[in-house]
Design a protein around this motif. Structure first.
Motif, PDB file in Angstrom:
ATOM      1  N   PHE A  89       2.173   4.938  18.938  1.00 39.60           N
ATOM      2  CA  PHE A  89       1.738   3.921  18.377  1.00 39.60           C
ATOM      3  C   PHE A  89       2.750   3.670  16.985  1.00 39.60           C
ATOM      4  O   PHE A  89       3.445   4.474  16.596  1.00 39.60           O
ATOM      5  CB  PHE A  89       0.377   4.073  17.694  1.00 39.60           C
ATOM      6  N   GLY A  90       2.491   2.611  16.430  1.00 42.12           N
ATOM      7  CA  GLY A  90       3.336   2.657  15.317  1.00 42.12           C
ATOM      8  C   GLY A  90       3.142   1.365  14.416  1.00 42.12           C
ATOM      9  O   GLY A  90       1.960   0.566  14.729  1.00 42.12           O
ATOM     10  N   ASN A  91       3.432   0.991  13.131  1.00 47.41           N
ATOM     11  CA  ASN A  91       3.403   0.072  12.333  1.00 47.41           C
ATOM     12  C   ASN A  91       4.345  -0.278  11.343  1.00 47.41           C
ATOM     13  O   ASN A  91       5.348   0.431  11.293  1.00 47.41           O
ATOM     14  CB  ASN A  91       2.205   0.365  11.512  1.00 47.41           C
ATOM     15  N   GLU A  92       4.285  -1.397  10.857  1.00 44.53           N
ATOM     16  CA  GLU A  92       5.213  -1.862   9.962  1.00 44.53           C
ATOM     17  C   GLU A  92       4.630  -2.141   8.561  1.00 44.53           C
ATOM     18  O   GLU A  92       3.469  -2.832   8.804  1.00 44.53           O
ATOM     19  CB  GLU A  92       6.005  -3.029  10.289  1.00 44.53           C
ATOM     20  N   TYR A  93       5.319  -1.844   7.310  1.00 43.72           N
ATOM     21  CA  TYR A  93       4.630  -2.101   6.229  1.00 43.72           C
ATOM     22  C   TYR A  93       5.594  -2.640   5.152  1.00 43.72           C
ATOM     23  O   TYR A  93       6.753  -2.573   4.973  1.00 43.72           O
ATOM     24  CB  TYR A  93       4.281  -0.911   5.564  1.00 43.72           C
ATOM     25  N   MET A  94       4.944  -3.368   4.286  1.00 38.81           N
ATOM     26  CA  MET A  94       5.576  -3.849   2.996  1.00 38.81           C
ATOM     27  C   MET A  94       4.485  -3.338   1.746  1.00 38.81           C
ATOM     28  O   MET A  94       3.377  -3.762   1.938  1.00 38.81           O
ATOM     29  CB  MET A  94       5.657  -5.173   2.735  1.00 38.81           C
ATOM     30  N   ILE A  95       5.050  -2.532   1.041  1.00 39.25           N
ATOM     31  CA  ILE A  95       4.051  -1.905   0.097  1.00 39.25           C
ATOM     32  C   ILE A  95       4.759  -2.319  -1.199  1.00 39.25           C
ATOM     33  O   ILE A  95       5.807  -1.854  -1.527  1.00 39.25           O
ATOM     34  CB  ILE A  95       4.020  -0.375   0.361  1.00 39.25           C
ATOM     35  N   ILE A  96       3.849  -2.651  -2.094  1.00 39.98           N
ATOM     36  CA  ILE A  96       3.976  -2.887  -3.581  1.00 39.98           C
ATOM     37  C   ILE A  96       3.215  -1.923  -4.280  1.00 39.98           C
ATOM     38  O   ILE A  96       2.133  -1.759  -4.366  1.00 39.98           O
ATOM     39  CB  ILE A  96       3.623  -4.237  -4.081  1.00 39.98           C
ATOM     40  N   PHE A  97       4.084  -0.786  -4.782  1.00 36.87           N
ATOM     41  CA  PHE A  97       3.682   0.059  -5.479  1.00 36.87           C
ATOM     42  C   PHE A  97       3.695  -0.348  -7.204  1.00 36.87           C
ATOM     43  O   PHE A  97       4.924  -0.744  -7.549  1.00 36.87           O
ATOM     44  CB  PHE A  97       4.376   1.611  -5.378  1.00 36.87           C
ATOM     45  N   GLN A  98       2.702  -0.137  -7.862  1.00 38.68           N
ATOM     46  CA  GLN A  98       2.887  -0.154  -9.349  1.00 38.68           C
ATOM     47  C   GLN A  98       2.638   1.321  -9.910  1.00 38.68           C
ATOM     48  O   GLN A  98       1.505   1.929  -9.780  1.00 38.68           O
ATOM     49  CB  GLN A  98       1.532  -1.059  -9.926  1.00 38.68           C
TER      50      GLN A  98
END
Length: 156
Positions: free
Chosen positions: A107-116
Protein backbone atom coordinates in the motif's frame (compact mmCIF):
# COMPACT_ATOMS: atom_id res chain seq x y z
CA UNK A 1 13.03 14.67 -7.22
CA UNK A 2 15.21 13.62 -4.35
CA UNK A 3 15.57 15.70 -1.21
CA UNK A 4 18.92 16.11 0.50
CA UNK A 5 18.81 16.95 4.20
CA UNK A 6 21.01 19.98 4.90
CA UNK A 7 24.08 19.48 7.08
CA UNK A 8 22.77 21.93 9.70
CA UNK A 9 18.97 21.90 9.59
CA UNK A 10 17.06 24.63 11.40
CA UNK A 11 15.36 23.57 14.66
CA UNK A 12 12.00 23.75 12.86
CA UNK A 13 13.19 21.48 10.05
CA UNK A 14 14.81 19.11 12.56
CA UNK A 15 11.49 18.68 14.39
CA UNK A 16 9.78 17.73 11.09
CA UNK A 17 12.64 15.37 10.21
CA UNK A 18 12.40 13.74 13.66
CA UNK A 19 8.67 13.14 13.05
CA UNK A 20 9.48 11.54 9.67
CA UNK A 21 12.13 9.32 11.25
CA UNK A 22 9.63 8.27 13.93
CA UNK A 23 7.26 7.26 11.12
CA UNK A 24 10.01 5.29 9.41
CA UNK A 25 10.63 3.44 12.69
CA UNK A 26 6.81 2.98 12.92
CA UNK A 27 6.91 3.69 16.63
CA UNK A 28 4.16 5.82 18.18
CA UNK A 29 6.42 7.14 20.95
CA UNK A 30 9.11 8.22 18.46
CA UNK A 31 6.52 9.77 16.15
CA UNK A 32 5.08 11.86 18.97
CA UNK A 33 8.43 12.80 20.56
CA UNK A 34 8.81 16.02 18.48
CA UNK A 35 5.15 16.96 19.07
CA UNK A 36 4.01 19.41 21.73
CA UNK A 37 1.66 18.02 24.36
CA UNK A 38 -1.14 20.13 22.88
CA UNK A 39 -0.48 19.32 19.21
CA UNK A 40 -3.32 20.21 16.85
CA UNK A 41 -3.29 17.63 14.05
CA UNK A 42 -5.80 17.80 11.21
CA UNK A 43 -6.12 15.36 8.31
CA UNK A 44 -7.38 16.80 5.04
CA UNK A 45 -9.24 16.85 2.72
CA UNK A 46 -12.35 16.84 4.87
CA UNK A 47 -13.87 14.09 2.69
CA UNK A 48 -11.65 11.53 4.46
CA UNK A 49 -11.65 12.91 7.99
CA UNK A 50 -14.40 10.54 9.15
CA UNK A 51 -11.64 8.00 9.72
CA UNK A 52 -9.14 10.53 11.04
CA UNK A 53 -10.63 12.95 13.57
CA UNK A 54 -8.64 16.05 14.51
CA UNK A 55 -6.36 15.53 17.52
CA UNK A 56 -5.71 18.33 19.96
CA UNK A 57 -3.27 16.56 22.30
CA UNK A 58 -0.38 14.14 21.93
CA UNK A 59 -2.33 11.56 23.95
CA UNK A 60 -5.37 11.89 21.65
CA UNK A 61 -3.10 11.42 18.63
CA UNK A 62 -1.68 8.21 20.08
CA UNK A 63 -5.19 6.93 20.85
CA UNK A 64 -6.36 7.53 17.27
CA UNK A 65 -3.27 5.99 15.67
CA UNK A 66 -5.60 3.33 14.32
CA UNK A 67 -3.40 1.90 11.58
CA UNK A 68 -0.35 1.65 13.83
CA UNK A 69 -0.86 -1.96 14.92
CA UNK A 70 -2.15 -2.98 11.48
CA UNK A 71 0.79 -1.84 9.34
CA UNK A 72 4.43 -2.80 8.95
CA UNK A 73 7.42 -1.98 6.75
CA UNK A 74 6.38 1.69 6.76
CA UNK A 75 8.78 3.87 4.78
CA UNK A 76 8.50 7.57 4.01
CA UNK A 77 10.25 9.15 1.06
CA UNK A 78 10.88 12.89 1.18
CA UNK A 79 10.30 14.50 -2.21
CA UNK A 80 10.60 18.13 -1.21
CA UNK A 81 10.70 20.29 1.90
CA UNK A 82 10.20 24.03 1.94
CA UNK A 83 10.85 26.11 5.02
CA UNK A 84 8.56 29.10 5.52
CA UNK A 85 10.05 31.18 8.32
CA UNK A 86 9.57 31.91 11.05
CA UNK A 87 7.97 28.61 12.09
CA UNK A 88 6.53 26.53 9.21
CA UNK A 89 7.90 23.56 7.31
CA UNK A 90 6.02 22.20 4.29
CA UNK A 91 6.82 18.66 3.19
CA UNK A 92 5.83 16.65 0.13
CA UNK A 93 6.14 13.00 1.17
CA UNK A 94 5.07 9.57 0.03
CA UNK A 95 4.92 6.27 1.88
CA UNK A 96 4.89 2.57 1.23
CA UNK A 97 3.79 -0.06 3.73
CA UNK A 98 2.08 -3.39 4.13
CA UNK A 99 -0.89 -4.42 6.21
CA UNK A 100 0.05 -7.30 8.50
CA UNK A 101 -3.06 -9.12 7.29
CA UNK A 102 -1.94 -8.73 3.65
CA UNK A 103 1.85 -9.11 3.61
CA UNK A 104 1.90 -9.80 -0.14
CA UNK A 105 0.19 -6.49 -0.97
CA UNK A 106 1.95 -3.12 -0.90
CA UNK A 107 0.00 0.00 0.00
CA UNK A 108 1.09 3.59 -0.21
CA UNK A 109 0.05 7.17 0.21
CA UNK A 110 1.09 10.65 -0.78
CA UNK A 111 1.11 13.63 1.56
CA UNK A 112 1.57 17.36 1.81
CA UNK A 113 2.15 18.20 5.45
CA UNK A 114 2.34 21.68 6.88
CA UNK A 115 4.21 21.60 10.19
CA UNK A 116 4.15 24.56 12.55
CA UNK A 117 7.07 24.36 14.98
CA UNK A 118 7.59 26.60 17.99
CA UNK A 119 9.88 26.73 20.97
CA UNK A 120 8.24 25.41 24.14
CA UNK A 121 8.78 26.65 27.71
CA UNK A 122 11.84 24.39 28.08
CA UNK A 123 13.45 25.85 24.95
CA UNK A 124 12.86 22.78 22.76
CA UNK A 125 11.33 23.16 19.32
CA UNK A 126 8.10 21.14 19.10
CA UNK A 127 5.48 20.61 16.44
CA UNK A 128 2.41 22.50 17.63
CA UNK A 129 0.23 22.15 14.53
CA UNK A 130 0.07 19.77 11.57
CA UNK A 131 -2.18 19.89 8.53
CA UNK A 132 -1.78 16.55 6.77
CA UNK A 133 -3.22 16.34 3.25
CA UNK A 134 -3.53 12.74 2.01
CA UNK A 135 -4.40 11.06 -1.27
CA UNK A 136 -8.17 10.46 -0.89
CA UNK A 137 -8.35 7.46 -3.21
CA UNK A 138 -5.45 5.66 -1.54
CA UNK A 139 -6.88 6.31 1.93
CA UNK A 140 -10.29 5.00 0.82
CA UNK A 141 -8.68 1.84 -0.57
CA UNK A 142 -6.72 1.34 2.65
CA UNK A 143 -9.77 1.78 4.87
CA UNK A 144 -11.73 -0.62 2.67
CA UNK A 145 -8.98 -3.27 2.89
CA UNK A 146 -8.60 -2.86 6.67
CA UNK A 147 -12.37 -3.10 7.18
CA UNK A 148 -12.57 -6.22 4.97
CA UNK A 149 -9.77 -7.83 6.97
CA UNK A 150 -11.42 -6.92 10.28
CA UNK A 151 -14.76 -8.37 9.13
CA UNK A 152 -13.05 -11.54 7.90
CA UNK A 153 -11.11 -12.05 11.13
CA UNK A 154 -14.20 -11.48 13.29
CA UNK A 155 -16.15 -14.12 11.35
CA UNK A 156 -13.56 -16.79 12.15
Amino acid sequence: MSYTVPANPSPQLQAALDWIEGCNAWDGELITKPMSDDIHHTVLPTSITHGFPTSTTKQAWLEKWRFGPLAEQFKITIHEIIEAPPDHVIAHLSSTFRLKSRPEEQFGNEYMIIFQVQKDSSGQHKIVRMKEFMDSLRVSNLIKAANEDAAQSSSH
